[in-house]
Design a protein around this motif. Structure first.
Motif, PDB file in Angstrom:
ATOM      1  N   PHE A  49      20.570  23.121 -27.460  1.00 11.63           N
ATOM      2  CA  PHE A  49      21.878  23.188 -27.291  1.00 11.63           C
ATOM      3  C   PHE A  49      22.541  24.657 -27.382  1.00 11.63           C
ATOM      4  CE2 PHE A  49      26.052  23.959 -29.887  1.00 11.63           C
ATOM      5  CZ  PHE A  49      26.714  23.478 -28.905  1.00 11.63           C
ATOM      6  N   ARG A  50      23.157  25.241 -26.482  1.00  8.91           N
ATOM      7  CA  ARG A  50      23.662  26.571 -26.340  1.00  8.91           C
ATOM      8  C   ARG A  50      25.188  26.821 -26.293  1.00  8.91           C
ATOM      9  NH1 ARG A  50      19.655  27.185 -28.131  1.00  8.91           N
ATOM     10  NH2 ARG A  50      17.572  27.987 -27.478  1.00  8.91           N
ATOM     11  N   LEU A  51      25.814  27.494 -27.067  1.00  7.12           N
ATOM     12  CA  LEU A  51      27.231  27.481 -27.059  1.00  7.12           C
ATOM     13  C   LEU A  51      27.734  28.217 -25.957  1.00  7.12           C
ATOM     14  CD1 LEU A  51      27.269  29.266 -30.810  1.00  7.12           C
ATOM     15  CD2 LEU A  51      28.039  27.041 -30.170  1.00  7.12           C
ATOM     16  N   HIS A  52      27.193  28.980 -25.194  1.00  8.32           N
ATOM     17  CA  HIS A  52      27.991  29.631 -23.977  1.00  8.32           C
ATOM     18  C   HIS A  52      28.165  28.629 -22.829  1.00  8.32           C
ATOM     19  CE1 HIS A  52      24.415  29.269 -21.285  1.00  8.32           C
ATOM     20  NE2 HIS A  52      23.637  29.626 -22.259  1.00  8.32           N
ATOM     21  N   ARG A  53      27.393  27.488 -22.961  1.00 13.38           N
ATOM     22  CA  ARG A  53      27.729  26.408 -21.960  1.00 13.38           C
ATOM     23  C   ARG A  53      29.011  26.005 -22.124  1.00 13.38           C
ATOM     24  NH1 ARG A  53      22.500  23.938 -23.311  1.00 13.38           N
ATOM     25  NH2 ARG A  53      21.045  25.064 -22.160  1.00 13.38           N
ATOM     26  N   GLN A  54      29.694  25.827 -23.375  1.00 13.81           N
ATOM     27  CA  GLN A  54      30.987  25.388 -23.609  1.00 13.81           C
ATOM     28  C   GLN A  54      31.482  26.219 -24.754  1.00 13.81           C
ATOM     29  OE1 GLN A  54      33.288  23.712 -22.233  1.00 13.81           O
ATOM     30  NE2 GLN A  54      32.988  21.620 -22.438  1.00 13.81           N
ATOM     31  N   PRO A  55      32.248  27.277 -24.463  1.00  7.57           N
ATOM     32  CA  PRO A  55      32.560  28.669 -25.353  1.00  7.57           C
ATOM     33  C   PRO A  55      33.524  28.033 -26.568  1.00  7.57           C
ATOM     34  CG  PRO A  55      32.550  29.434 -23.067  1.00  7.57           C
ATOM     35  CD  PRO A  55      32.419  27.646 -23.038  1.00  7.57           C
ATOM     36  N   TRP A  56      34.345  27.044 -26.253  1.00  7.15           N
ATOM     37  CA  TRP A  56      34.975  26.612 -27.545  1.00  7.15           C
ATOM     38  C   TRP A  56      34.456  26.229 -28.583  1.00  7.15           C
ATOM     39  CZ3 TRP A  56      34.593  21.854 -29.472  1.00  7.15           C
ATOM     40  CH2 TRP A  56      34.143  21.000 -28.753  1.00  7.15           C
ATOM     41  N   ALA A  57      33.039  26.075 -28.418  1.00  6.86           N
ATOM     42  CA  ALA A  57      32.272  25.370 -29.371  1.00  6.86           C
ATOM     43  C   ALA A  57      31.856  26.635 -30.477  1.00  6.86           C
ATOM     44  CB  ALA A  57      30.896  24.957 -29.005  1.00  6.86           C
ATOM     45  N   LYS A  58      31.765  28.078 -29.934  1.00  2.86           N
ATOM     46  CA  LYS A  58      31.703  29.132 -30.711  1.00  2.86           C
ATOM     47  C   LYS A  58      32.929  29.376 -31.665  1.00  2.86           C
ATOM     48  CE  LYS A  58      30.181  32.081 -27.718  1.00  2.86           C
ATOM     49  NZ  LYS A  58      30.115  33.312 -26.634  1.00  2.86           N
ATOM     50  N   ASP A 114      33.565  33.356 -17.200  1.00  2.00           N
ATOM     51  CA  ASP A 114      33.287  34.574 -17.871  1.00  2.00           C
ATOM     52  C   ASP A 114      34.495  34.774 -18.798  1.00  2.00           C
ATOM     53  OD1 ASP A 114      31.326  35.052 -16.369  1.00  2.00           O
ATOM     54  OD2 ASP A 114      32.246  36.591 -14.813  1.00  2.00           O
ATOM     55  N   SER A 115      35.786  34.617 -18.407  1.00  2.00           N
ATOM     56  CA  SER A 115      36.746  34.671 -19.308  1.00  2.00           C
ATOM     57  C   SER A 115      36.734  33.885 -20.836  1.00  2.00           C
ATOM     58  CB  SER A 115      38.422  34.155 -18.648  1.00  2.00           C
ATOM     59  OG  SER A 115      39.371  34.053 -19.501  1.00  2.00           O
ATOM     60  N   MET A 116      36.401  32.680 -20.389  1.00  2.00           N
ATOM     61  CA  MET A 116      36.240  31.705 -21.648  1.00  2.00           C
ATOM     62  C   MET A 116      35.300  32.043 -22.654  1.00  2.00           C
ATOM     63  SD  MET A 116      38.663  29.550 -21.172  1.00  2.00           S
ATOM     64  CE  MET A 116      39.774  29.407 -19.821  1.00  2.00           C
ATOM     65  N   GLN A 117      34.108  32.854 -22.080  1.00  2.00           N
ATOM     66  CA  GLN A 117      33.115  33.452 -23.252  1.00  2.00           C
ATOM     67  C   GLN A 117      33.862  34.431 -24.212  1.00  2.00           C
ATOM     68  OE1 GLN A 117      30.351  32.121 -23.201  1.00  2.00           O
ATOM     69  NE2 GLN A 117      30.351  31.066 -21.163  1.00  2.00           N
ATOM     70  N   GLN A 118      34.980  34.957 -23.897  1.00  2.00           N
ATOM     71  CA  GLN A 118      35.644  35.636 -24.879  1.00  2.00           C
ATOM     72  C   GLN A 118      36.876  35.326 -25.553  1.00  2.00           C
ATOM     73  OE1 GLN A 118      36.139  39.881 -22.419  1.00  2.00           O
ATOM     74  NE2 GLN A 118      35.220  38.765 -21.079  1.00  2.00           N
ATOM     75  N   MET A 119      36.870  33.891 -25.636  1.00  2.00           N
ATOM     76  CA  MET A 119      37.987  33.193 -26.198  1.00  2.00           C
ATOM     77  C   MET A 119      38.267  33.475 -27.655  1.00  2.00           C
ATOM     78  SD  MET A 119      37.923  29.029 -26.308  1.00  2.00           S
ATOM     79  CE  MET A 119      37.407  28.875 -24.729  1.00  2.00           C
ATOM     80  N   LYS A 120      39.454  33.391 -27.923  1.00  3.37           N
ATOM     81  CA  LYS A 120      39.711  33.660 -29.300  1.00  3.37           C
ATOM     82  C   LYS A 120      40.843  32.713 -29.776  1.00  3.37           C
ATOM     83  CE  LYS A 120      39.146  38.566 -29.515  1.00  3.37           C
ATOM     84  NZ  LYS A 120      39.538  39.908 -29.917  1.00  3.37           N
ATOM     85  N   ILE A 121      40.899  32.334 -30.936  1.00  2.00           N
ATOM     86  CA  ILE A 121      41.708  31.230 -31.513  1.00  2.00           C
ATOM     87  C   ILE A 121      43.077  32.073 -32.014  1.00  2.00           C
ATOM     88  CG2 ILE A 121      40.548  31.017 -33.825  1.00  2.00           C
ATOM     89  CD1 ILE A 121      41.157  28.002 -33.370  1.00  2.00           C
ATOM     90  N   VAL A 122      44.188  31.209 -31.723  1.00  4.03           N
ATOM     91  CA  VAL A 122      45.528  31.780 -32.507  1.00  4.03           C
ATOM     92  C   VAL A 122      46.002  30.707 -33.254  1.00  4.03           C
ATOM     93  CG1 VAL A 122      47.672  32.908 -32.046  1.00  4.03           C
ATOM     94  CG2 VAL A 122      45.799  33.531 -30.459  1.00  4.03           C
ATOM     95  N   HIS A 123      46.201  30.909 -34.579  1.00  2.00           N
ATOM     96  CA  HIS A 123      46.884  29.683 -35.430  1.00  2.00           C
ATOM     97  C   HIS A 123      48.412  29.943 -35.325  1.00  2.00           C
ATOM     98  CE1 HIS A 123      42.802  29.122 -36.513  1.00  2.00           C
ATOM     99  NE2 HIS A 123      42.707  30.341 -37.559  1.00  2.00           N
ATOM    100  N   LEU A 178      34.370  23.922 -19.632  1.00  2.74           N
ATOM    101  CA  LEU A 178      33.553  24.341 -18.524  1.00  2.74           C
ATOM    102  C   LEU A 178      32.607  23.407 -17.856  1.00  2.74           C
ATOM    103  CD1 LEU A 178      32.301  27.899 -19.564  1.00  2.74           C
ATOM    104  CD2 LEU A 178      34.203  27.416 -18.617  1.00  2.74           C
ATOM    105  N   PHE A 179      32.771  22.283 -18.286  1.00  3.58           N
ATOM    106  CA  PHE A 179      31.915  21.289 -17.548  1.00  3.58           C
ATOM    107  C   PHE A 179      32.998  20.314 -16.492  1.00  3.58           C
ATOM    108  CE2 PHE A 179      29.859  19.786 -21.746  1.00  3.58           C
ATOM    109  CZ  PHE A 179      28.854  20.984 -21.756  1.00  3.58           C
ATOM    110  N   VAL A 180      34.160  20.975 -16.198  1.00  3.16           N
ATOM    111  CA  VAL A 180      35.126  20.367 -15.197  1.00  3.16           C
ATOM    112  C   VAL A 180      35.802  21.525 -14.553  1.00  3.16           C
ATOM    113  CG1 VAL A 180      36.955  18.757 -15.053  1.00  3.16           C
ATOM    114  CG2 VAL A 180      35.376  18.267 -16.872  1.00  3.16           C
TER     115      VAL A 180
END
Ligand SMILES: [Zn+2]
Length: 680
Positions: A50-59, A293-302, A333-335
């Motif tokens: 399992f690797r986080l970068h494949r689906q960056p929201w997981a990080k 590339d963009s999704m790798q820098q994803m941030k969460i906003v509550h 990123l899978f779709v």
């Protein structure tokens, strides 16, 4: 510490376990655990770690879990993106194998638990180093998956399964810090019988003693706005994911409106080629690799927080214990954009437009059904009583093409509704009534049969059209056989000599409170092909019982949609004009005795069912039988399919004054009793 002092063996084992648990050991974070231990069991990355970068929201998801800020974790996401794997499987394995603590794994239905264990959990464990901890005996052992109650792994940790089935006691008596619920909206029966939601509350109760150290994970596609996952999301942190635009570098959140290009495509291939995400800030188009590339820098906003263009998040998170974590196909990123464009294009052109739209919202954009779809067709007594057609009780008019009747059979009364259908597909309730059943003096079966015979002779006389002097006999009479099946089947058979195929024993099937049977569509090719119509089909239970099973949920919704149409619409259903001083209020009360409820059904999205709020619902039953009978009669609204029915071929013979008619199929056979066609 001398452990042997005054401890019996159980205490001793427990004490040893505690000592084991308290032995200093470096526990990994869920994120570390996932990357170091989990091997993907299936899909495009099967067999790989399992690797986080494949689906960056997981990080972001794992970081929030580790933040210590939340007790409940709600994961709403799109299909084919790892929602179940990241939202429930990994948390479960982490608590069982790394934290070594009891965890409850719950799903609404028993079969869902069996499936999740067999298809997801077990393969995930088998592909990890923990495979040897699966017990070799018992229901959770390598081979079996039926009757899953709990699995005690060889590390001494229990995975407890819970579902909406079983007794309340089995849920209430268990204690665990960790509760993980998959397909959580399946527990909702919105606004109606609260039994299912109570079951979820009971499961939550299992974690109560841990207070804010408890951990509850919920995962689902969004069903409806009032569903568990969406309310938890919006009342919780209601978080959104942002990532930097490859063109202007501003942090933006991509939603459905940001996927463009497919709308004006000429065909599905072009829709796929043209679809792309467009930045809401600078209108720059994103290429697929730029999105990656963009999704790798994803941030969460509550909720309540802001994100600056440079990605700096400001403001305090809301005061809630619930993380509402939502990601859509835009963060998946899978779709690719191309796939979504094709899906959007196809969905928009599906015959039943609402379903395509619903599918896109729920399965791809992680949004609940639009509220209109949920609120429509709630009728009021006054609303029904005021929908009047210019005909008196029992009068037909020249434009009437078919008449159908439904009869609800009760121990002391027969409730019936007759509907006149006009060319347009709409119509009016021509007559309704209540006839006594003399079950005080006769055996029930005899009394019912006698009353039905009396009623039949009235129906066979027909309803007069004063302007042309014609009598309209019913094309079909659907009689409820739910409680007295043999009596009604016998009665229907005895009517064959009067007019063949017209009187039918029917059984409402549905998901609401009163039904003993769910409606299931029969397979198309059967040995003895009995009639199949829209959400109804004929079944031969045995030589003496042939019954038309009706999808009650569908036909009630259909009836109510007609009753909710603007009165001048072609498909509207109205009511005869009552005599002075009389109204349709009692009838209206029966028709509003059930409440429409939207419920999430796994794999199907929102399913509508009807639940009784008052016991006086007999004319509602009679009316929806009459509505369903319109299908074999040949009533079709614009857009409805024209599958096997007399209307498909030559026009069926019209019922006329004294003429005895037989409902026939295009080839001349009675459409209803192919099984008995030797009778001729
Ligand atoms: Zn931009």
């Amino acid at each position: 510490v001398n452990l042997s002092v005054a401890l019996d063996t159980n205490d001793r084992a427990e004490m040893l376990r505690m000592v084991e648990d308290f032995r200093p050991q470096k526990l990994r974070t869920m994120r570390e655990f996932a990357e170091q231990e989990i091997i993907i069991p299936e899909g495009q990355y099967a067999g790989l770690p399992f690797r986080l970068h494949r689906q960056p929201w997981a990080k972001v998801w794992f970081d929030e879990i580790e933040s210590g800020r939340w007790t409940q974790f709600c994961n709403i996401g799109s299909r084919q993106g790892g929602k179940t794997f990241l939202g429930s499987t990994i948390p479960l394995l982490y608590h069982i194998f790394e934290m070594r603590e009891t965890a409850i794994f719950a799903a609404p239905l028993d079969e869902q638990i069996a499936d999740k264990w067999k298809l997801i959990l077990k393969p995930a464990i088998l592909s990890s180093k923990y495979r040897d901890l699966i017990p070799t005996r018992g229901s959770g052992a390598r081979g079996g998956s039926s009757n899953l109650n709990a699995i005690e792994f060889l590390n001494g940790v229990t995975m407890k399964f819970m579902t909406g089935g079983g007794t309340d006691k089995s849920r209430a008596s268990f204690t665990s810090r960790v509760l993980i619920v998959t397909e959580v909206d399946g527990f909702d029966v919105i606004g109606g019988t609260s039994a299912e939601s109570t079951k979820l509350a009971q499961m939550e109760g299992c974690t109560a003693s841990y207070d804010n150290r408890a951990r509850r994970f919920y995962e689902c596609t969004a069903s409806i706005e009032t569903g568990k996952i969406w309310t938890s999301y919006t009342k919780g942190s209601c978080s959104l994911l942002y990532s930097p635009c490859p063109k202007c570098e501003c942090y933006v959140n991509l939603e459905r409106g940001n996927l463009i290009g497919w709308q004006d495509a000429k065909n599905v291939i072009e829709a796929g080629q043209k679809a792309r995400y467009r930045c809401p800030k600078c209108n720059g188009d994103w290429a697929e690799d730029e999105r990656r590339d963009s999704m790798q820098q994803m941030k969460i906003v509550h909720r309540g927080q802001k994100i600056l263009d440079n990605g700096e998040v400001t403001g305090d998170p809301p005061e809630t214990e619930t993380l509402g974590f939502r990601w859509t196909v835009a963060q998946n990123l899978f779709v690719t954009a191309s796939t979504v464009g094709k899906e959007e294009f196809t969905a928009m052109r599906e015959a039943r437009g609402d379903e395509g739209e619903l599918k896109m919202r729920q399965f791809w954009w992680a949004l609940p059904a639009a509220p209109e779809a949920d609120d429509m067709h709630q009728l009021t007594i006054e609303g029904i009583a005021s929908r009047l057609f210019a005909a008196r009780q029992g009068e037909t008019v020249e434009s009437v093409k078919y008449v159908t009747v439904g009869v609800d059979v009760q121990k002391k009364y027969l409730y019936w509704t007759a509907i006149a259908w006009r060319d347009s597909g709409g119509g009016y309730i021509l007559d309704y009534g209540i006839d006594p059943v003399d079950s005080d003096h006769l055996a029930e079966e005899e009394a019912i049969s006698q009353s039905l015979t009396t009623l039949r002779s009235r129906f066979e006389d027909g309803w007069l059209c004063p302007t042309d002097g014609e009598y309209h006999q019913p094309n079909y009479v659907f009689i409820d056989c739910g409680n007295w099946m043999q009596v009604i089947c016998d009665f229907a058979k005895s009517c064959e000599n009067i007019r063949r195929g017209v009187y039918q024993a029917v059984r409402g099937c549905g998901t609401g409170g009163d039904f003993t049977k769910k409606y299931t569509t029969p397979p198309k090719a059967k040995k003895r092909q009995l009639y199949i119509g829209q959400c109804m089909h004929q079944v031969e239970y045995d030589a003496k019982r042939t019954v038309v099973e009706i999808d009650a949920d569908y036909w009630k919704s259909w009836l109510f949609a007609r009753l909710a149409s603007p009165p001048d619409a072609a498909s509207a259903l109205l009511l005869y004009t009552p005599e002075r001083g009389k109204g349709h209020f009692t009838f209206g009360r029966h028709l509003t005795a059930e409440k429409r409820e939207a419920k999430y059904v796994e794999g199907k999205g929102v399913h509508v069912s009807w639940n009784r709020v008052s016991k006086h619902n007999h004319w509602l039953d009679a009316s929806y039988y009459a509505a369903a009978a319109s299908w074999p009669a040949g009533v079709r609204l614009a857009g409805e399919p024209k599958d096997p029915s007399p209307k498909e071929g030559p026009e069926p013979e019209q019922p006329k004054a004294t003429e005895k008619i037989t409902a026939t199929r295009p080839d001349g056979r009675s459409w209803y009793d192919i099984g008995r066609r030797s009778v001729k």
